[in-house]
Design a protein around this motif. Structure first.
Motif, mmCIF file in Angstrom:
data_model
loop_
_atom_site.group_PDB
_atom_site.id
_atom_site.type_symbol
_atom_site.label_atom_id
_atom_site.label_comp_id
_atom_site.label_asym_id
_atom_site.label_seq_id
_atom_site.Cartn_x
_atom_site.Cartn_y
_atom_site.Cartn_z
ATOM 1 N N LYS A 1 0.720 -1.073 -0.021
ATOM 2 C CA LYS A 1 0.101 -0.100 -0.140
ATOM 3 C C LYS A 1 0.982 1.127 0.049
ATOM 4 N N CYS A 2 0.299 2.112 -0.575
ATOM 5 C CA CYS A 2 1.153 3.599 -0.712
ATOM 6 C C CYS A 2 1.314 4.284 0.684
ATOM 7 N N VAL A 3 2.307 4.525 1.119
ATOM 8 C CA VAL A 3 2.639 4.737 2.611
ATOM 9 C C VAL A 3 2.304 6.397 2.306
ATOM 10 N N ALA A 4 2.637 6.963 1.353
ATOM 11 C CA ALA A 4 2.497 8.539 1.340
ATOM 12 C C ALA A 4 0.973 8.757 1.514
ATOM 13 N N HIS A 5 0.011 7.961 0.774
ATOM 14 C CA HIS A 5 -1.378 8.066 1.054
ATOM 15 C C HIS A 5 -1.917 8.045 2.269
ATOM 16 N N MET A 6 -1.223 7.051 3.082
ATOM 17 C CA MET A 6 -1.584 6.857 4.419
ATOM 18 C C MET A 6 -1.067 7.935 5.416
ATOM 19 N N VAL A 7 -0.124 8.648 5.139
ATOM 20 C CA VAL A 7 0.384 9.588 5.865
ATOM 21 C C VAL A 7 -0.527 10.784 5.785
ATOM 22 N N GLN A 8 -0.808 11.173 4.805
ATOM 23 C CA GLN A 8 -1.725 12.171 4.245
ATOM 24 C C GLN A 8 -3.171 12.003 4.771
ATOM 25 N N ARG A 9 -3.375 10.766 4.632
ATOM 26 C CA ARG A 9 -4.735 10.694 5.315
ATOM 27 C C ARG A 9 -4.912 10.657 6.854
ATOM 28 N N SER A 10 -3.760 10.530 7.478
ATOM 29 C CA SER A 10 -3.760 10.639 8.954
ATOM 30 C C SER A 10 -3.639 12.041 9.037
ATOM 31 N N VAL A 11 -3.082 13.033 8.393
ATOM 32 C CA VAL A 11 -2.933 14.261 8.777
ATOM 33 C C VAL A 11 -4.560 14.918 8.402
ATOM 34 N N THR A 12 -5.213 14.411 7.451
ATOM 35 C CA THR A 12 -6.562 14.822 7.345
ATOM 36 C C THR A 12 -7.395 14.448 8.451
ATOM 37 N N GLU A 13 -7.368 13.381 8.907
ATOM 38 C CA GLU A 13 -8.333 13.046 10.002
ATOM 39 C C GLU A 13 -7.736 13.843 11.197
ATOM 40 N N SER A 14 -6.708 13.847 11.378
ATOM 41 C CA SER A 14 -6.271 14.532 12.634
ATOM 42 C C SER A 14 -6.626 15.906 12.929
ATOM 43 N N LEU A 15 -6.592 16.563 11.546
ATOM 44 C CA LEU A 15 -7.116 18.053 11.446
ATOM 45 C C LEU A 15 -8.785 18.115 11.789
ATOM 46 N N VAL B 1 -5.721 22.846 -1.680
ATOM 47 C CA VAL B 1 -6.614 22.124 -2.711
ATOM 48 C C VAL B 1 -6.250 20.819 -1.932
ATOM 49 N N PRO B 2 -7.560 20.331 -1.472
ATOM 50 C CA PRO B 2 -7.821 19.155 -0.690
ATOM 51 C C PRO B 2 -7.017 17.841 -0.940
ATOM 52 N N THR B 3 -7.109 17.783 -2.499
ATOM 53 C CA THR B 3 -6.516 16.649 -3.197
ATOM 54 C C THR B 3 -5.021 16.599 -3.605
ATOM 55 N N ARG B 4 -4.587 17.816 -3.062
ATOM 56 C CA ARG B 4 -3.146 17.898 -3.289
ATOM 57 C C ARG B 4 -2.402 17.799 -2.070
ATOM 58 N N TRP B 5 -1.364 16.808 -2.119
ATOM 59 C CA TRP B 5 -0.625 16.759 -0.848
ATOM 60 C C TRP B 5 0.120 17.890 -0.265
ATOM 61 N N ASN B 6 0.041 18.099 0.743
ATOM 62 C CA ASN B 6 1.125 19.195 1.511
ATOM 63 C C ASN B 6 0.587 20.346 1.080
ATOM 64 N N SER B 7 -0.557 20.826 0.475
ATOM 65 C CA SER B 7 -1.066 21.996 -0.080
ATOM 66 C C SER B 7 -1.480 22.838 1.169
ATOM 67 N N LYS B 8 -2.171 22.373 2.096
ATOM 68 C CA LYS B 8 -2.398 22.783 3.448
ATOM 69 C C LYS B 8 -1.467 23.456 4.143
ATOM 70 N N LEU B 9 -0.225 22.909 4.159
ATOM 71 C CA LEU B 9 1.206 23.323 4.642
ATOM 72 C C LEU B 9 1.560 24.405 3.898
ATOM 73 N N GLU B 10 1.641 24.231 2.437
ATOM 74 C CA GLU B 10 2.052 25.343 1.771
ATOM 75 C C GLU B 10 1.355 26.600 1.853
ATOM 76 N N MET B 11 0.079 26.545 2.081
ATOM 77 C CA MET B 11 -0.952 27.726 2.339
ATOM 78 C C MET B 11 -0.394 28.436 3.568
ATOM 79 N N VAL B 12 -0.355 27.418 4.714
ATOM 80 C CA VAL B 12 -0.129 27.959 5.854
ATOM 81 C C VAL B 12 1.059 28.805 6.150
ATOM 82 N N LYS B 13 2.121 28.099 5.398
ATOM 83 C CA LYS B 13 3.733 28.723 5.479
ATOM 84 C C LYS B 13 3.628 30.088 4.660
ATOM 85 N N ARG B 14 2.851 30.197 3.495
ATOM 86 C CA ARG B 14 2.881 31.378 2.737
ATOM 87 C C ARG B 14 2.124 32.733 3.276
#
Length: 500
Positions: free
Chosen positions: A204-218, A265-278
């Motif tokens: 299974k794709c581990v990157a998908h897994m990490v990003q899903r954990s971020v979404t669920e935690s937020l 963009v909800p479907t783009r990985w790390n875009s929430k972080l990039e928005m917050v940083k900028r």
């Protein structure tokens, strides 16, 4: 990847990109069907542009032969957006069909084992369904190879049985059914069920897994209101040219770097972080721009700006791990368990953390742990122990480490009879070999395997920036029994990012 077949034609990816960069718009592709080749000379194998800026575990880096601007030229120069084909792959297919270049797709050597086939389904903006399949293996010279096997337009719905048959048809076409050991997909239920219907190991794709954990935690955290306000502020300045110009003017006035805000963009990985940083970096700019305007926005208060900065600190390790595991130019499967261990350590609560940060960290660790239980942990553990950088297994509890070495020893014992039977086929008759073995004083297979394990365990670990494949290339003779297993396990990608 060196070459890419589009539909029925096998066309080098570099040639297609050369062609698209020359055209004024995609509309001209159909009108120029009489052409038999590209205007620019075809690039030689190996010069195709890289897919992305790889994070090579601090081991190596690659850059593209084309700039982003060059590849985007057909759309940017004179093309009416409404007239451009909705389906990009249709345009690529048209380009591929009129390229008649006798350059076959490179395939694994006859003796190579195809360690993994990664697959991914997606739907285009015109609602057409596609399947992509890539192949990954380690060559005899200990080089990691990746190839795109196909991009297929599919008509069936993505039920498990249909997905299984689609993959098997690609495997049969390329004659890799017997060479494939693992199949990598995302964690969608239909994909999990489809691979369960085959005889292959599932990764299974581990990157998908990490990003899903971020979404669920937020979703259940104290960051919700702060993020909602940040999204509205960014949208206010992104969707209006006049507001965007106001941001630029304030950046010049305050001596800040001129840079646009980034929309989540909800479907783009790390875009929430990039928005917050900028937006955090341009906090003074945003406040000054809003003060000069009449608006109905509810701006983030001081406490919410502080929350955004804390969220940036929390999400940065997740971005690092996602990008680290998403590369295809280096070994990534053996980095999964150390990376997840790194995330757990980063998410440990401390006394200075506010309650909402503790709640996020606790939720993230629980969700990540539950998802990790669904991974192919047995495969990941063997891959980790076969990486000379992580063979000390510090990413595992002390009580589990010896069990991994015991499993590896058992695998070597299973490999020995198979290797010896292959040797006997080309040598003297089996009966004579058996008689010779009975009369010899050689050690038993168990006595041969244990010293092999001990010799490998005694080897010093390599540095993080060193490549494990280079280590195996220079030590495969000293660890011949383990080298065959390293060939098999280290080639498996940790994610499906290369396929996507």
């Amino acid at each position: 990847m060196e070459r890419l077949p589009f539909f029925a034609e096998e066309v080098p990816l570099a040639d297609v990109l050369c062609l698209l960069a020359e055209e004024d718009s995609f509309q001209e592709l159909g009108a120029s069907a009489e052409k038999t080749g590209p205007v620019m000379a075809p690039l030689t194998p190996g010069t195709a542009p890289s897919r992305s800026a790889e994070r090579v575990r601090r081991r190596s880096s690659s850059s593209s032969s084309y700039s982003e601007e060059e590849v985007a030229t057909p759309v940017d120069k004179g093309a009416d957006p409404l007239a451009v084909k909705e389906d990009f792959f249709a345009a690529i297919s048209a380009a591929a069909r009129r390229l008649r270049i006798p350059m076959p797709l490179p395939t694994p050597e006859e003796g190579d084992d195809l360690s993994e086939a990664a697959r991914d389904h997606w739907t285009s903006v015109s609602n057409n369904k596609y399947l992509g399949v890539t192949a990954h293996f380690i060559s005899d010279t200990w080089e990691l190879k990746s190839f795109a096997l196909t991009i297929l337009k599919t008509e069936e719905r993505h039920f498990a049985e249909a997905c299984k048959e689609q993959f098997l048809s690609v495997a049969r076409k390329w004659d890799i059914e017997g060479k494939t050991t693992t199949i990598g997909t995302d964690s969608a239920r239909n994909m999990v069920a489809a691979i369960r219907l085959t005889r292959y190991e599932h990764m299974k794709c581990v990157a998908h897994m990490v990003q899903r954990s971020v979404t669920e935690s937020l979703a259940d955290s104290g960051f919700v209101n702060a993020l909602a306000k940040a999204c509205k502020v960014v949208g206010h300045f992104k969707h209006s040219p006049a507001n965007a110009a106001e941001i630029q003017a304030q950046q010049v006035s305050l001596g800040k770097k001129q840079e646009p805000l980034i929309q989540d963009v909800p479907t783009r990985w790390n875009s929430k972080l990039e928005m917050v940083k900028r937006v955090s970096r341009n906090k003074e700019v945003v406040i000054a721009a809003l003060d000069n305007q009449e608006h109905k926005l509810v701006s983030p208060i001081a406490a919410e700006w502080d929350k955004l900065q804390r969220l940036e600190t929390l999400l940065e390790p997740c971005r690092y791990v996602t990008e680290l595991l998403g590369g295809e130019a280096y070994v990534s499967c053996s980095v999964v368990l150390p990376s997840l261990c790194h995330l757990r350590l980063k998410m440990e609560a401390c006394d200075e953390d506010p309650a909402y940060v503790v709640r996020f960290k606790t939720k993230f660790k629980e969700d990540l742990a539950s998802r990790q239980e669904q991974l192919n942990n047995a495969w990941l553990q063997i891959a980790t122990v076969l990486d000379p950088c992580f063979k000390d297994l510090k990413c595992l509890p002390k009580t589990d480490r010896e069990e991994v070495w015991t499993t590896l020893e058992g695998m070597l014992q299973q490999e020995s009879p198979r290797r010896s039977s292959q040797t006997h086929d080309d040598g003297p008759p089996r009966k004579k070999i058996s008689l010779l073995q009975m009369g010899s004083d050689s050690e038993s297979e168990d006595e041969e395997v244990q010293p092999a394990i001990q010799r490998y365990r005694a080897e010093p670990t390599i540095k993080l920036e060193d490549c494990p494949l280079r280590w195996w290339a220079s030590h495969s003779g000293a660890h011949e029994k383990l080298a065959s297993l390293a060939h098999k396990y280290l080639a498996t990608p940790a994610t499906t990012v290369p396929c996507e």
